[in-house]
Write an enzyme that holds these catalytic residues in place. Structure first.
Site, PDB file in Angstrom:
ATOM      1  N   THR A  45      42.072  48.205  47.099  1.00 56.87           N
ATOM      2  CA  THR A  45      41.681  48.807  45.977  1.00 56.87           C
ATOM      3  C   THR A  45      41.584  50.383  46.165  1.00 56.87           C
ATOM      4  O   THR A  45      41.126  50.638  47.424  1.00 56.87           O
ATOM      5  CB  THR A  45      40.479  48.039  45.431  1.00 56.87           C
ATOM      6  OG1 THR A  45      39.724  49.027  44.466  1.00 56.87           O
ATOM      7  CG2 THR A  45      39.278  47.880  46.357  1.00 56.87           C
ATOM      8  N   ASP A  46      41.817  51.000  45.291  1.00 58.72           N
ATOM      9  CA  ASP A  46      41.478  52.472  45.471  1.00 58.72           C
ATOM     10  C   ASP A  46      40.106  52.653  45.373  1.00 58.72           C
ATOM     11  O   ASP A  46      39.570  53.838  45.575  1.00 58.72           O
ATOM     12  CB  ASP A  46      42.079  53.284  44.205  1.00 58.72           C
ATOM     13  CG  ASP A  46      41.563  53.007  42.590  1.00 58.72           C
ATOM     14  OD1 ASP A  46      40.999  52.148  42.634  1.00 58.72           O
ATOM     15  OD2 ASP A  46      42.028  53.649  41.565  1.00 58.72           O
ATOM     16  N   GLU A  47      39.167  51.666  44.927  1.00 56.87           N
ATOM     17  CA  GLU A  47      37.797  51.955  44.878  1.00 56.87           C
ATOM     18  C   GLU A  47      37.043  52.290  46.229  1.00 56.87           C
ATOM     19  O   GLU A  47      35.936  52.749  46.347  1.00 56.87           O
ATOM     20  CB  GLU A  47      37.127  50.554  44.187  1.00 56.87           C
ATOM     21  CG  GLU A  47      37.592  50.518  42.729  1.00 56.87           C
ATOM     22  CD  GLU A  47      36.848  49.518  41.936  1.00 56.87           C
ATOM     23  OE1 GLU A  47      35.644  49.261  42.256  1.00 56.87           O
ATOM     24  OE2 GLU A  47      37.458  48.891  40.918  1.00 56.87           O
ATOM     25  N   TYR A  62      31.114  45.659  46.011  1.00 61.89           N
ATOM     26  CA  TYR A  62      32.810  44.962  46.147  1.00 61.89           C
ATOM     27  C   TYR A  62      33.286  46.059  46.873  1.00 61.89           C
ATOM     28  O   TYR A  62      34.008  45.604  47.941  1.00 61.89           O
ATOM     29  CB  TYR A  62      33.146  45.129  44.814  1.00 61.89           C
ATOM     30  CG  TYR A  62      34.255  45.115  44.538  1.00 61.89           C
ATOM     31  CD1 TYR A  62      35.369  44.043  44.903  1.00 61.89           C
ATOM     32  CD2 TYR A  62      35.380  46.015  43.890  1.00 61.89           C
ATOM     33  CE1 TYR A  62      36.839  44.115  44.908  1.00 61.89           C
ATOM     34  CE2 TYR A  62      36.558  46.143  43.899  1.00 61.89           C
ATOM     35  CZ  TYR A  62      37.191  44.966  44.312  1.00 61.89           C
ATOM     36  OH  TYR A  62      38.672  44.943  44.209  1.00 61.89           O
ATOM     37  N   LYS A  89      35.584  45.636  50.244  1.00 60.66           N
ATOM     38  CA  LYS A  89      36.905  45.785  50.549  1.00 60.66           C
ATOM     39  C   LYS A  89      37.267  46.854  51.587  1.00 60.66           C
ATOM     40  O   LYS A  89      38.087  46.668  52.353  1.00 60.66           O
ATOM     41  CB  LYS A  89      37.444  46.247  49.369  1.00 60.66           C
ATOM     42  CG  LYS A  89      37.610  45.253  48.223  1.00 60.66           C
ATOM     43  CD  LYS A  89      38.483  43.807  48.430  1.00 60.66           C
ATOM     44  CE  LYS A  89      39.864  44.378  48.576  1.00 60.66           C
ATOM     45  NZ  LYS A  89      40.810  42.810  48.633  1.00 60.66           N
TER      46      LYS A  89
END
Ligand code: NAD
Ligand code: TYD
Length: 356
Positions: free
Chosen positions: A137-139, A162, A166
Site C-alpha cells: 500500500t501507499d500508506e 496497519y 505492511k
C-alpha cells in the site's frame, strides 16, 4: 513475458484478490493453474468467486482454505501444486480495525508474509524462473501535506498499526531478495474501489448507508485526501509487473485521482440519488461529521510514472464510470451484502462500534 504455470494467489477470496482471479480468467491469456489460498476471515468470501468456482474448480482453479501463518499448510500447497509464482494479497487490511486490535495485523501481515517467504525460499532454492510478487500500500510512506507525491524512493514513515505491519512485510520481502536472491517484485498502490469491497471501507459504507438512509459518518473535518483507483486497474498493473517487471524492484500504482473525502461523499449522494430517482438533498443531510480517526493520515498521492514508462501500464477506468459501475453493483447485490454483514463481522462490529 515470464512463463507461469501455477500461480498461488493468497487472499484470493478478499476484495482485490477475488477481482484478480476474475481478471485472470476474463481479461488475460493466462492458461495455467490458479491456486487460491485463503483463511476466510470476516473479509474473505467465496461468494465472490461463485461463477469461477462453477466453471473451473478442479480444472484450472483450486481453492484451499489455509492460514498463511501455518508453515506446514503452505509447504503442502507449494509441493502439491508445484507453485512457480506467488501473488501475495492476504492481509488484514482495514486501518480502523488495526487501531481497535492490532494483534491480527502483526500476525498475518508480518508473520504470515515471513512464513510465505520461508516456504518460497525452501521450495525454490536458487531457481530464477520463479517470482514472489508482494502487494502493498501507499500508506507505508506516511502522510503528505498539501503538495508533493509518494515516489518509489520516498522513505517509509508508517503511522497506523496497519501501515506499520505492511511496511514490515515490504522490508522482509526486500531482505529475502538481497540476502537469499529470492526473485521478488513489489507494488505499493493507492486506495482501491469496486465490486466485492467489504462494507467497512469508505465507498461501500457510504453507498450502503445512503441506500439505507443511515447517517454518513465523515471523520474529522472531511478534508483528508485519498487517491482512488478502480480495482481492475490495480490488478492489470500487478499482472504487468509479474510478467515484465524487473526482479528486486518496486513499482508505485495510483489513480492520479485525488479526492477530499467530503467531496467524494457529496458526489456519492448525487450519484446514488440519480440511480434511485430520489432527492439528492435528502441524502446530503445524512452527512454527519464524527470524531476523527486517531492518527488519521491527511493526504495520500502517488506518482506512478515508473510503471507507466517502464511497463506501459495506464489506468483504464475513469472515476465517474468506475463509481457508477460500483454503485450499480452494490445496489444489485443485496444477498451478498446481507451475507457479508452477518456472522463474525456482525458480532465484531456490535462489540467495537456500539458506542459510535
Ligand atoms: P481484504 O481485507 O478485502 O481481503 C483480505 C483477504 O485475505 C481475505 O480474503 C482474508 O480472508 C484473507 N486473509 C486474511 N488473513 C489471512 C491469513 N492469515 N491467511 C490466509 N488468508 C488471510 O483486503 P483487500 O482490500 O483485498 O487487500 C488485499 C491486499 O491489497 C492487502 O495486502 C492490502 O494491504 C493491499 N492493498 C489494499 C488496498 C485497498 O484499497 N483495499 C490498497 C493498496 C493495497
Ligand atoms: P478507508 O476506506 O478506511 O481507507 P484508508 O483509511 O485505508 O485510506 O478510508 C478512506 C478515507 O475515508 C479515510 O480518510 C478515512 C475516511 N472515512 C470516513 O470519513 N468515514 C468512514 O466511515 C470511513 C470508513 C472512512
Amino acid at each position: 513475458m515470464r512463463k507461469i504455470k501455477n500461480i498461488l494467489v493468497t487472499g484470493g477470496a478478499g476484495f482485490i484478490g477475488s477481482n484478480f482471479i476474475h481478471y485472470l480468467f476474463n481479461d488475460t491469456e493466462f492458461d495455467g493453474r490458479i491456486i487460491n489460498a485463503d483463511k476466510l476471515t470476516y473479509a474473505g468470501n467465496l461468494e465472490n468467486l461463485t461463477e469461477i468456482n462453477k466453471k473451473h474448480e478442479g480444472k484450472r482453479y483450486f481453492f484451499e482454505k489455509a492460514d498463511i501463518c501455518d508453515y506446514n499448510a503452505i509447504e503442502l500447497l507449494f509441493r502439491k501444486y508445484d507453485i512457480d509464482t506467488v501473488i501475495h494479497f492476504a492481509a488484514e487490511s482495514h486501518v480502523d480495525r488495526s487501531i481497535h486490535g492490532p494483534r491480527d495485523f502483526i500476525e498475518t501481515n508480518i508473520n504470515g508474509t515471513f512464513c510465505l517467504l520461508e516456504n518460497a525460499r525452501a521450495f525454490w532454492g536458487d531457481r530464477d524462473d520463479v517470482l514472489f510478487h508482494h502487494i502493498s500500500t501507499d500508506e507505508v510512506f506516511g502522510s503528505l501535506g498539501e503538495t508533493g507525491f509518494f515516489y518509489e524512493t520516498t522513505p517509509y514513515d508508517p503511522r497506523s498499526p496497519y501501515s506499520a505491519s505492511k511496511a514490515s512485510s515490504d522490508h522482509l520481502v526486500r531482505a529475502y531478495n538481497h540476502t537469499y536472491n529470492l526473485p521478488v517484485t513489489l507494488s505499493n498502490c493507492s486506495n482501491n474501489y469496486g465490486p466485492y469491497q467489504f462494507p467497512e471501507k469508505l465507498i461501500p459504507v457510504m453507498i450502503l448507508n445512503i441506500k439505507e438512509k443511515k447517517p454518513l459518518p465523515v471523520y474529522g473535518d472531511g478534508r483528508n485526501i485519498r487517491d482512488w483507483l478502480y480495482v481492475n486497474d490495480h490488478n492489470s498493473a500487478a499482472w504487468a509487473i509479474i510478467n515484465k517487471g524487473k526482479t528486486g524492484e518496486t513499482y508505485n500504482i495510483g489513480g492520479e485521482n485525488e479526492w477530499e473525502n467530503i467531496k467524494l461523499v457529496n458526489s456519492l449522494c448525487e450519484k446514488v440519488a440519480r440511480f434511485l430517482k430520489k432527492d439528492t438533498d435528502y441524502y446530503k443531510k445524512l452527512i454527519t461529521f464524527v470524531k476523527d480517526r486517531p492518527g488519521h493520515d491527511r493526504r495520500y498521492a502517488i506518482n506512478c510514472d515508473r510503471i507507466k514508462s517502464e511497463l506501459g501500464w495506464k489506468q483504464s477506468v475513469d472515476f465517474d464510470a468506475g463509481l457508477d459501475r460500483t454503485i450499480e453493483w452494490y445496489l444489485n447485490n443485496q444477498r451478498w451484502i446481507d451475507n457479508v454483514r452477518s456472522g463474525e463481522y456482525k458480532k465484531w462490529m456490535e462489540k467495537n462500534y456500539s458506542k459510535r
